[in-house]
Design an enzyme around this catalytic site. Sequence first.
Site, short mmCIF file in Angstrom:
data_model
loop_
_atom_site.label_atom_id
_atom_site.label_comp_id
_atom_site.label_asym_id
_atom_site.label_seq_id
_atom_site.Cartn_x
_atom_site.Cartn_y
_atom_site.Cartn_z
N GLU A 1 -23.80 44.92 38.32
CA GLU A 1 -24.24 46.11 39.06
C GLU A 1 -25.26 46.90 38.25
O GLU A 1 -25.15 47.02 37.03
CB GLU A 1 -23.05 46.99 39.39
CG GLU A 1 -21.98 46.31 40.22
CD GLU A 1 -22.47 45.89 41.60
OE1 GLU A 1 -23.52 46.39 42.05
OE2 GLU A 1 -21.78 45.07 42.22
N HIS B 1 -18.89 42.71 39.23
CA HIS B 1 -18.06 42.27 40.34
C HIS B 1 -17.85 40.76 40.26
O HIS B 1 -18.81 40.00 40.10
CB HIS B 1 -18.71 42.62 41.67
CG HIS B 1 -18.23 43.91 42.25
ND1 HIS B 1 -19.07 44.96 42.55
CD2 HIS B 1 -16.97 44.32 42.60
CE1 HIS B 1 -18.36 45.96 43.05
NE2 HIS B 1 -17.09 45.59 43.08
N CYS C 1 -14.33 50.63 42.75
CA CYS C 1 -15.21 49.99 41.76
C CYS C 1 -16.41 50.87 41.44
O CYS C 1 -16.73 51.12 40.27
CB CYS C 1 -15.68 48.63 42.26
SG CYS C 1 -14.38 47.37 42.31
N ARG D 1 -13.24 52.65 53.05
CA ARG D 1 -12.93 51.93 54.29
C ARG D 1 -11.43 51.75 54.46
O ARG D 1 -10.91 51.73 55.58
CB ARG D 1 -13.64 50.57 54.29
CG ARG D 1 -13.43 49.75 55.55
CD ARG D 1 -14.26 48.48 55.52
NE ARG D 1 -13.96 47.65 54.37
CZ ARG D 1 -12.95 46.77 54.32
NH1 ARG D 1 -12.13 46.64 55.36
NH2 ARG D 1 -12.75 46.04 53.25
#
Length: 208
Positions: free
Chosen positions: A80, A164, A143, A90
Amino acid sequence: MPVILLTGFEPFAGSDRNPSAEAVEAVAQGYDGPHDLVVATLPVAFDTSARHLRELIAQHSPDAVVATGLAGGSAQIAIERLGVNLIDARIPDNDGARPVDAPSEPGGPAARFSTLPAKLLVKKLTLAGLPARVSLSAGTYVCNHVLYTALGAVRTDAVAGFVHLPWSTSTAPDGAPHLPEEELALAVRLIVDHVFDAEVQKAGGTIW
């Protein structure tokens, strides 16, 4: 001796295992490198993960923080490049919290850039035969929250970022992309080994 804080996450969303924590533990068990490796498993919860991470950073004053987590729909290891000051969950976290359109840090900057040598790490992983890419979004779940928190909590001369990982072969749901456990552990070990290397200058942006 440089100190590296290496973290994975506990299981979440109904799973009983998380390959990020398992890969981190596998690296720690056989680690014979030149750094002082501190390993921790973070809770998949917004408030407690950030608090635990800050406590670890305050306690160990690491020269590098490498946080890892699961990207269950991905077939690649993703390095990232930035964390955004946004939580938009979510699903609920493991504490039952589900913030929507909330900041990771009220009053903080809109985004913080990872200081990992992202392009170099992708090159090292690719040369080792591992599928890897640079990612421009760590999402808006725990994350990303941990990435944003780490970048704000480390010393200004320290390195910090997030990786990730896909599912491992033994943890993947039916039909989900995955990599063998030993490849995930190799990826994390290579990242630890090269976390202090200089970044390479090569094109890696997008046009959409």
